[in-house]
Design an enzyme around this catalytic site. Structure first.
Site, PDB file in Angstrom:
ATOM      1  N   SER A  97     -12.851  26.795   2.270  1.00 21.12           N
ATOM      2  CA  SER A  97     -13.467  27.909   1.546  1.00 21.12           C
ATOM      3  C   SER A  97     -14.686  28.470   2.296  1.00 21.12           C
ATOM      4  O   SER A  97     -14.553  28.879   3.449  1.00 21.12           O
ATOM      5  CB  SER A  97     -13.819  27.441   0.129  1.00 21.12           C
ATOM      6  OG  SER A  97     -14.193  28.506  -0.684  1.00 21.12           O
ATOM      7  N   ASP A 136      -4.474  32.953  -3.870  1.00 24.23           N
ATOM      8  CA  ASP A 136      -5.870  32.819  -3.450  1.00 24.23           C
ATOM      9  C   ASP A 136      -6.387  34.193  -3.039  1.00 24.23           C
ATOM     10  O   ASP A 136      -5.706  34.921  -2.309  1.00 24.23           O
ATOM     11  CB  ASP A 136      -5.931  31.856  -2.247  1.00 24.23           C
ATOM     12  CG  ASP A 136      -7.342  31.398  -1.910  1.00 24.23           C
ATOM     13  OD1 ASP A 136      -8.267  32.235  -1.922  1.00 24.23           O
ATOM     14  OD2 ASP A 136      -7.510  30.211  -1.605  1.00 24.23           O
ATOM     15  N   HIS A 189      -6.859  29.099  -5.362  1.00 23.31           N
ATOM     16  CA  HIS A 189      -7.918  28.629  -4.462  1.00 23.31           C
ATOM     17  C   HIS A 189      -8.342  27.202  -4.794  1.00 23.31           C
ATOM     18  O   HIS A 189      -8.742  26.902  -5.918  1.00 23.31           O
ATOM     19  CB  HIS A 189      -9.124  29.569  -4.569  1.00 23.31           C
ATOM     20  CG  HIS A 189     -10.196  29.288  -3.562  1.00 23.31           C
ATOM     21  ND1 HIS A 189     -10.063  29.610  -2.234  1.00 23.31           N
ATOM     22  CD2 HIS A 189     -11.418  28.710  -3.675  1.00 23.31           C
ATOM     23  CE1 HIS A 189     -11.154  29.253  -1.576  1.00 23.31           C
ATOM     24  NE2 HIS A 189     -11.992  28.689  -2.432  1.00 23.31           N
TER      25      HIS A 189
END
Length: 314
Positions: free
Chosen positions: A161, A255, A285
């Site tokens: 991320s 995502d 995500h």
């Protein structure tokens, strides 16, 4: 979105609560996250095979010292590869401490030494503070590799991320500053584009997961008052990806970062960078952190662990 979620995790997903971040509730949300991860860590058996320690190392010129955590096998029979690990959290959340169980397991699986960076967070410390902390840690790791029993020519940079965004940015910075050589980079479902102009960055609006609103807020906090956004703040803006380390990345198709990751992979490949990529259908995500027992979650984790082990021990 719920209709598209992978069947294996759909039932549990339906019970997930909505999570809304604001600048006002950010500190409270950070504390909630720390408590949750501390509870998880406290419920797990201690990994006696891995030594965990921490240090404060010099930051960039004029910056405060950077706290790092070091994870290493209790028994080392050879010079090992190294992993610089950068945690996720949208540049605004998270800490190195949350990753203790994950990184202890990774040391055992990969047989490596990990340095994890407890970088400063936005909005209190916007760009470039988090990136400079990570780059300082890379420099320190490279310079102290021998003392750690690490081969300085086999250091990978890894992060999910926002940690993936910082991984990509550190690789660009090391290339352009002619800094330490990075052997391999693994930016997992990376947060690399502040422009929110792709289909995926606009179509994910469900408040149970990382979505358009959270993403816009996090980028606003991370970028602060800077005018022109550089490639080191948002690596998707880089026009030249040549000379970057061999890369592994992956992303779920639900995502917000799906399209920017796919574009990054395409451009890395076109620039001649050896790149492996996996797209996971019906996955949002960070899904593997929510449902670690699910087969699809184990599949993504095995995938990136295998790629890292193969790269570092080939």
């Amino acid at each position: 979105m719920e209709k598209k979620v992978n069947p294996e995790i759909k039932e549990i997903f339906s019970h997930m609560p909505e999570v809304i971040y604001t600048q006002e509730n950010l500190v409270a949300k950070r504390n909630e996250m720390y408590e949750m991860f501390a509870g998880i860590a406290g419920s797990l058996p201690i990994n006696d095979a891995v030594l965990t320690s921490e240090k404060h190392i010099p930051g960039a010129n004029g910056d405060p010292d950077v706290r790092i955590k070091i994870y290493e096998p209790r028994v080392k029979d050879e010079i090992l590869p190294g992993v610089l690990y950068i945690h996720g959290g949208g540049y605004i959340l998270g800490s190195a401490d949350m990753m203790d169980p994950t990184l202890q397991q990774l040391v055992s699986e990969i047989n490596c030494v990990i340095v994890s960076v407890d970088y400063r967070l936005a909005p209190e410390h916007p760009f470039p503070a988090p990136l400079e902390d990570c780059y300082a840690a890379l420099n320190w790791f490279s310079e102290n590799a021998e003392e750690l029993g690490v081969d300085s020519t086999r250091i990978a940079v890894v992060g999910p991320s926002a940690g993936g965004g910082l991984t990509a940015a550190v690789s660009l910075l090391a290339r352009d500053r002619k800094g330490p050589s990075i052997f391999f980079q693994m930016p997992l479902y990376p947060m690399i584009d502040d422009r929110n102009m792709t289909k995926s960055s606009n179509e994910i609006t469900d408040e149970r997961v990382w979505n358009k609103t959270k993403n816009q807020l996090a980028w606003k906090m991370y970028l602060g008052e800077i005018g022109e956004v550089s490639q080191y703040a948002a690596p998707a803006r880089a026009t030249d990806l040549s000379g970057l380390p061999p890369t592994y990345t992956c992303v779920g198709d639900l995502d917000p970062f799906r399209d920017e990751t796919i574009d990054y992979v395409l451009r890395l490949t076109q620039a001649g960078v050896p790149t492996e990529f996996h797209l996971y259908p019906g996955c949002f995500h960070g899904f593997e952190e929510y449902f670690p027992a699910a087969e699809i979650s184990q599949s993504i984790v095995i995938g990136y662990h295998t790629a890292l082990k193969r790269a570092l021990h080939k």
